[in-house]
Design an enzyme around this catalytic site. Structure first.
Site, mmCIF file in Angstrom:
data_model
loop_
_atom_site.group_PDB
_atom_site.id
_atom_site.type_symbol
_atom_site.label_atom_id
_atom_site.label_comp_id
_atom_site.label_asym_id
_atom_site.label_seq_id
_atom_site.Cartn_x
_atom_site.Cartn_y
_atom_site.Cartn_z
ATOM 1 N N CYS A 128 -26.558 1.338 -5.124
ATOM 2 C CA CYS A 128 -25.606 2.457 -5.020
ATOM 3 C C CYS A 128 -24.366 2.076 -4.220
ATOM 4 C CB CYS A 128 -26.274 3.656 -4.371
ATOM 5 S SG CYS A 128 -27.774 4.157 -5.212
ATOM 6 N N HIS A 275 -21.850 8.125 -0.127
ATOM 7 C CA HIS A 275 -22.654 8.121 -1.351
ATOM 8 C C HIS A 275 -23.461 9.416 -1.382
ATOM 9 C CE1 HIS A 275 -25.485 7.306 -4.371
ATOM 10 N NE2 HIS A 275 -26.470 6.934 -3.580
ATOM 11 N N ASN A 305 -27.529 12.506 -7.523
ATOM 12 C CA ASN A 305 -27.250 11.133 -7.098
ATOM 13 C C ASN A 305 -26.888 10.297 -8.328
ATOM 14 O OD1 ASN A 305 -27.367 8.453 -6.327
ATOM 15 N ND2 ASN A 305 -29.262 8.646 -5.162
HETATM 16 N N1 COA Z 1 -40.500 19.884 -5.783
HETATM 17 C C1 COA Z 1 -41.437 20.481 -5.013
HETATM 18 N N2 COA Z 1 -42.178 19.841 -4.108
HETATM 19 C C2 COA Z 1 -41.966 18.515 -3.970
HETATM 20 C C3 COA Z 1 -41.007 17.820 -4.742
HETATM 21 C C4 COA Z 1 -40.267 18.569 -5.671
HETATM 22 N N3 COA Z 1 -39.332 18.000 -6.450
HETATM 23 N N4 COA Z 1 -41.011 16.518 -4.379
HETATM 24 C C5 COA Z 1 -41.945 16.399 -3.420
HETATM 25 N N5 COA Z 1 -42.520 17.607 -3.184
HETATM 26 C C6 COA Z 1 -43.586 17.934 -2.224
HETATM 27 C C7 COA Z 1 -44.475 16.744 -1.905
HETATM 28 O O1 COA Z 1 -45.503 16.643 -2.868
HETATM 29 C C8 COA Z 1 -45.011 17.141 -0.561
HETATM 30 O O2 COA Z 1 -46.033 18.069 -0.720
HETATM 31 P P1 COA Z 1 -47.348 18.030 0.237
HETATM 32 O O3 COA Z 1 -46.815 18.248 1.606
HETATM 33 O O4 COA Z 1 -48.156 19.144 -0.302
HETATM 34 O O5 COA Z 1 -47.901 16.677 0.031
HETATM 35 C C9 COA Z 1 -43.842 17.859 0.108
HETATM 36 O O6 COA Z 1 -42.978 18.285 -0.977
HETATM 37 C C10 COA Z 1 -43.030 16.988 1.051
HETATM 38 O O7 COA Z 1 -42.786 15.757 0.371
HETATM 39 P P2 COA Z 1 -41.978 14.623 1.068
HETATM 40 O O8 COA Z 1 -41.899 13.447 0.151
HETATM 41 O O9 COA Z 1 -42.489 14.392 2.475
HETATM 42 O O10 COA Z 1 -40.550 15.322 1.162
HETATM 43 P P3 COA Z 1 -39.301 14.877 1.958
HETATM 44 O O11 COA Z 1 -38.918 15.958 2.882
HETATM 45 O O12 COA Z 1 -39.451 13.482 2.529
HETATM 46 O O13 COA Z 1 -38.194 14.796 0.822
HETATM 47 C C11 COA Z 1 -37.027 13.284 -0.602
HETATM 48 C C12 COA Z 1 -38.364 13.897 -0.241
HETATM 49 C C13 COA Z 1 -37.199 12.356 -1.789
HETATM 50 C C14 COA Z 1 -36.042 14.389 -0.952
HETATM 51 C C15 COA Z 1 -36.494 12.499 0.632
HETATM 52 O O14 COA Z 1 -37.498 11.630 1.123
HETATM 53 C C16 COA Z 1 -35.273 11.712 0.338
HETATM 54 O O15 COA Z 1 -34.230 12.254 0.037
HETATM 55 N N6 COA Z 1 -35.321 10.369 0.436
HETATM 56 C C17 COA Z 1 -34.211 9.535 0.143
HETATM 57 C C18 COA Z 1 -34.062 9.424 -1.348
HETATM 58 C C19 COA Z 1 -32.766 8.812 -1.784
HETATM 59 O O16 COA Z 1 -31.744 9.222 -1.340
HETATM 60 N N7 COA Z 1 -32.839 7.828 -2.661
HETATM 61 C C20 COA Z 1 -31.722 7.188 -3.240
HETATM 62 C C21 COA Z 1 -31.002 6.379 -2.241
HETATM 63 S S1 COA Z 1 -29.615 5.627 -2.975
#
Ligand code: COA
Length: 348
Positions: A128, A275, A305
């Protein structure tokens, strides 16, 4: 000698997919996606559209602007862009999703379709951060002399083709799109009073985190095999938490290092264009940096994204909406697969 941006362009597929549309097919909901990411919609390419198609549209818009065209007629835009394309010396394209693995580069496909007959062309694989790397690469190549004057720098992605639409942890995050800029070598100074254009860039990488965002199949480590039924590794895989932590640090450290190197503070900056991966990443970094929210440009609600396309797409949106004023000091900050990070300081 200065490296100035003289045209910007963008292209996004017309098919808009809302959070509610996704919630109709997988176990997610608008509230979760918005509160965890800031994303409301994404634009998704149809089956026949690849990264070079979106790149070509964005490039034509940028070239036409650089040629002074600002109308709505597509035929006239194409004519203006074709004239300007003949004077291009380089086409540089950042992407995670090239049309083909390895060769030909997506930049070569765009170079041909634009009629940029004098230009060299290459892709940049910096995740990215590809556009941030691309701007500095373009300035470096123009600065070497050798008669080069004008470069086209593009970020273009069709990540929807490698998204697992059953994985709610990733599919809600990504969208398709492209952004492009024309960079010209001019006689304005790049240092001291009256300086213009790209004035500083930071480029960084941390390959130790490579596995937290990857596409496992298709390359020489793990090629596709004839006759094989492919089940695993064909979609983008991500460790969300690891990428999140890396990203907050990358934004904070990049902004701090660039400000220190320039001897400036947040008050000197008109806009920071990060980004657009997750609004929460930006908020967390912003709090650490103590930079007011209004300085960060966010359009993630509409596009999600778009990887290497997100910064040039935002630049063009801001430019065409009159948000960028001559003399504004703006900072871009990229981070993503590789892992890579970096930023540019540009005097508009
Ligand atoms: N809808 C509903 N629930 C969801 C979900 C969705 N789309 N995705 C995950 N969940 C749930 C998970 O299953 C989990 O449930 P549980 O607690 O029952 O197990 C809960 O939400 C929390 O999941 P978690 O992965 O800990 O969420 P988070 O707060 O870390 O957010 C991201 C997840 C992906 C949004 C976050 O980690 C993130 O933004 N990471 C960076 C990603 C990124 O920017 N990538 C590209 C970089 S260029």
């Amino acid at each position: 000698m200065a490296f100035e941006i003289t045209g910007t362009g963008r292209a996004v597929p017309s098919h808009r997919v809302s959070n509610d549309d996704l919630a109709a097919r997988i176990d997610t909901n608008d509230e979760w996606i918005r509160s965890h990411t800031g994303i409301g919609n994404r634009h998704i390419a149809d089956e026949n559209t690849s990264s070079s198609d979106l790149a070509l549209e964005a490039a034509k818009n940028a070239l036409a602007m650089a040629a002074g065209f600002n109308g709505n007629d597509t035929g006239e835009r194409d004519r203006a862009a074709a004239e300007m394309a003949k004077d291009l010396d380089m086409v540089i394209l950042g992407t995670v999703m090239p049309d083909f693995i390895g060769t030909p580069s997506t930049a070569c496909i765009v170079q041909d379709k634009l009629g940029a007959v004098r230009a060299g062309a290459m892709d940049i694989a910096a995740g990215c951060t590809g556009f941030v790397y691309g701007l500095e690469t373009a300035a470096g190549l123009l600065g070497l002399g050798r008669g080069r004057k004008r470069a086209l720098v593009i970020g273009s992605e069709v990540l929807s083709k490698v998204t697992n639409w059953d994985d709610r942890g990733t599919c809600v995050l990504f969208g398709d799109g492209a952004g492009a800029v024309v960079m010209e070598k001019t006689d304005a100074p790049s240092e001291g009073p009256g300086r213009r254009g790209l004035v500083r860039t930071l480029l960084g990488a941390d390959g130790s985190g490579s596995e937290s965002l990857m596409l496992r199949r298709g390359g020489s480590r793990n090629p596709f095999k004839a006759g094989e039924t492919i089940e695993k590794g064909i979609y983008i895989e991500m460790n969300g938490q690891e990428v999140y932590n890396f990203a907050v640090k990358a934004v904070t450290d990049t902004a701090t290092a660039l400000m220190q190197a320039e001897g400036i503070g947040p008050d000197d900056i008109a806009w920071i264009i990060p980004h657009q991966a997750n609004a929460r990443i930006v908020q967390a970094a912003r709090r650490r940096l103590k930079v007011p929210a209004e300085k960060f440009y966010l359009n993630i609600e509409e596009y999600a994204n778009t990887s290497a396309a997100s910064i040039p797409l935002a630049l063009d949106e801001m430019n065409r909406n009159g948000k960028l004023k001559k003399g504004d000091l703006i900072m871009t900050i990229g981070f993503g697969g590789g892992l890579t990070y970096g930023g540019n300081i540009i005097l508009w």
